[in-house]
Write an enzyme that holds these catalytic residues in place. Structure first.
Site, PDB file in Angstrom:
ATOM      1  N   GLU A  55      -0.967   3.135 -36.872  1.00  0.00           N
ATOM      2  CA  GLU A  55      -1.361   3.172 -35.456  1.00  0.00           C
ATOM      3  C   GLU A  55      -0.142   3.386 -34.553  1.00  0.00           C
ATOM      4  O   GLU A  55      -0.197   4.154 -33.600  1.00  0.00           O
ATOM      5  CB  GLU A  55      -2.093   1.881 -35.061  1.00  0.00           C
ATOM      6  CG  GLU A  55      -3.501   1.772 -35.634  1.00  0.00           C
ATOM      7  CD  GLU A  55      -4.426   2.894 -35.166  1.00  0.00           C
ATOM      8  OE1 GLU A  55      -4.213   3.461 -34.083  1.00  0.00           O
ATOM      9  OE2 GLU A  55      -5.367   3.227 -35.919  1.00  0.00           O
ATOM     10  N   TYR A 102      10.583   8.229 -29.521  1.00  0.00           N
ATOM     11  CA  TYR A 102      10.058   6.984 -28.940  1.00  0.00           C
ATOM     12  C   TYR A 102      10.364   5.794 -29.859  1.00  0.00           C
ATOM     13  O   TYR A 102       9.473   5.158 -30.407  1.00  0.00           O
ATOM     14  CB  TYR A 102       8.550   7.090 -28.661  1.00  0.00           C
ATOM     15  CG  TYR A 102       8.200   8.175 -27.675  1.00  0.00           C
ATOM     16  CD1 TYR A 102       8.289   7.955 -26.309  1.00  0.00           C
ATOM     17  CD2 TYR A 102       7.811   9.434 -28.120  1.00  0.00           C
ATOM     18  CE1 TYR A 102       7.996   8.955 -25.402  1.00  0.00           C
ATOM     19  CE2 TYR A 102       7.519  10.450 -27.221  1.00  0.00           C
ATOM     20  CZ  TYR A 102       7.611  10.198 -25.866  1.00  0.00           C
ATOM     21  OH  TYR A 102       7.322  11.199 -24.967  1.00  0.00           O
ATOM     22  N   TYR A 140      -6.039  -1.238 -27.338  1.00  0.00           N
ATOM     23  CA  TYR A 140      -6.525  -0.245 -28.295  1.00  0.00           C
ATOM     24  C   TYR A 140      -6.047  -0.586 -29.713  1.00  0.00           C
ATOM     25  O   TYR A 140      -6.832  -0.626 -30.663  1.00  0.00           O
ATOM     26  CB  TYR A 140      -6.055   1.180 -27.919  1.00  0.00           C
ATOM     27  CG  TYR A 140      -6.153   2.095 -29.113  1.00  0.00           C
ATOM     28  CD1 TYR A 140      -7.376   2.644 -29.471  1.00  0.00           C
ATOM     29  CD2 TYR A 140      -5.056   2.316 -29.951  1.00  0.00           C
ATOM     30  CE1 TYR A 140      -7.509   3.414 -30.621  1.00  0.00           C
ATOM     31  CE2 TYR A 140      -5.165   3.080 -31.101  1.00  0.00           C
ATOM     32  CZ  TYR A 140      -6.398   3.619 -31.429  1.00  0.00           C
ATOM     33  OH  TYR A 140      -6.519   4.351 -32.575  1.00  0.00           O
ATOM     34  N   ASP A 158      -9.242   5.303 -26.777  1.00  0.00           N
ATOM     35  CA  ASP A 158      -8.011   6.092 -26.658  1.00  0.00           C
ATOM     36  C   ASP A 158      -8.379   7.413 -25.979  1.00  0.00           C
ATOM     37  O   ASP A 158      -9.504   7.557 -25.479  1.00  0.00           O
ATOM     38  CB  ASP A 158      -7.360   6.307 -28.041  1.00  0.00           C
ATOM     39  CG  ASP A 158      -8.166   7.261 -28.920  1.00  0.00           C
ATOM     40  OD1 ASP A 158      -9.348   7.545 -28.586  1.00  0.00           O
ATOM     41  OD2 ASP A 158      -7.629   7.739 -29.925  1.00  0.00           O
TER      42      ASP A 158
END
Ligand code: SF4
Length: 363
Positions: A55, A102, A140, A158
């Site tokens: 995820e 990220y 989420y 999402d």
């Protein structure tokens, strides 16, 4: 397309008013999913750790990248469980994440592993609040872990789910407002079944990935087309509506390539978001005035469009960089895989410059 939205938006109640309609919707989606499901590795497990890894990787990266370039499989081999990840060096964790960008996702994942080991004895409990308390986990992701790992009823919303629901309900107002997002969460909650939630949640996301796609909805192949108000009204292709996009600010970044004796000089990144990463040192316009520009390309970060200019720094100027920067020399002999974790643009710049300049620089 004129806004049709009244508050509260009435279409959900109209579409699903008849008894048994929600169950029919769930059943059609699940049947469609089961008959053609993609066998992703995280769908073949109920290990909450493996599911959380997938995820977080998929938060800002496409499935094809995570799978085809081996990020997920390499990560799971290197850090197969909470304990291994919690005890790893941050430098190794960032290196394993290199290429995904990220990097806060990697730091959060390691912090989450530390918390599971310290507070839950290495076993994440099937408790929504405990999952939500993990670093980097929002509503989420907590819903995804609860449903995919534990089979507990938890809605997920999402970008895919919002697109499907916006089209299904012919929702014409911008979807990127707090009120709209809250509306979609409440309707997703009403549509989520108590049984087979893992399949249902996978199904509604997969519908958005395969059928109700961003570019063009394939309504003829859609298992829930008979429920869809956007298709009926001919608006599906224009939905979801978004607020006007913010402006992109252009930026110029000049960096230096310091290569000598088969080694490259890199500088430590500063700031919380980039801690633990390395970069090519910045150079000023004056410094670079007489140097050779070796490469130029653009990349996007948040609201900036950055044009990155790479200059070859002459040997005579290198000593000054060594003195003033918190940096180190790294050997290029073993290839880029052995350099410390680098931000993606710098990695790309080094790769290109090394290919182009290998002969010239004689290493
Ligand atoms: Fe999306 Fe078309 Fe299905 Fe509606 S009918 S949910 S627009 S694919």
């Amino acid at each position: 397309m004129k806004s049709n939205n009244r508050h509260p938006h009435p279409v959900f109640e109209e579409v699903f008013s008849e008894r048994g309609r929600i169950e029919e919707f769930q059943g059609r989606l699940i049947d469609w999913f089961v008959s053609g499901r993609q066998a992703y590795p995280w769908r073949e497990t109920d290990d909450p750790y493996a599911i959380l890894v997938s995820e977080l990787m998929l938060q800002q990266t496409r499935i094809a990248t995570v799978l085809n370039r081996g990020f997920y499989s390499r990560w799971m081999k290197r850090f197969p469980d909470w304990e291994t990840l919690a005890g790893a060096e941050e430098e190794d964790v960032l290196k394993a994440w290199e290429g995904l960008g990220y990097y806060n996702r990697a730091r959060n994942l390691q912090a989450a592993a530390g918390l599971v080991v310290a507070e839950h004895n290495g076993q994440l409990p099937p408790d929504f609040d405990a999952v939500l308390a993990l670093p980097g986990v929002g509503r989420y992701t907590a819903g995804a872990v609860m449903s995919f790992a534990f089979g507990r009823r938890a809605p997920i919303v999402d970008g895919n789910v919002i697109r499907v629901l916006a089209r299904l309900l012919d929702f014409r107002d911008p979807v990127d407002t707090a009120a709209a997002v809250s509306y979609f969460w409440s309707r997703a909650d009403r549509l989520t079944p108590g049984e087979r939630v893992r399949e249902y949640n996978s199904a509604i996301m997969e519908l958005g990935q395969k059928c109700c796609t961003r570019a063009r909805p394939d309504c003829r192949a859609c298992p829930v087309a008979s429920f869809c108000r956007g298709r009926e009204a001919g608006t599906a292709g224009e939905l979801p509506a978004k607020k006007r996009k913010g402006t992109v600010t252009p930026r110029l970044e000049r960096v230096g390539l310091l290569v000598s004796g088969g080694r490259i000089f890199l500088e430590q990144e500063t700031g919380k978001r980039r801690r633990g990463l390395w970069k090519l040192p910045e150079v000023t316009e004056e410094e670079a005035a007489d140097w050779v520009e070796t490469l130029r390309f653009s990349y996007a970060i948040t609201r900036y469009r950055v044009e990155l200019l790479t200059f070859t720094v002459p040997e005579s100027a290198m000593i000054d960089f060594e003195r003033r920067l918190d940096g180190e020399w790294f050997s290029l002999g073993d290839g880029l895989a052995h350099l410390p974790a680098l931000g993606s643009p710098y990695r790309k710049a080094i790769e290109s410059c090394l290919i182009n300049a290998r002969e010239e620089l004689e290493w």
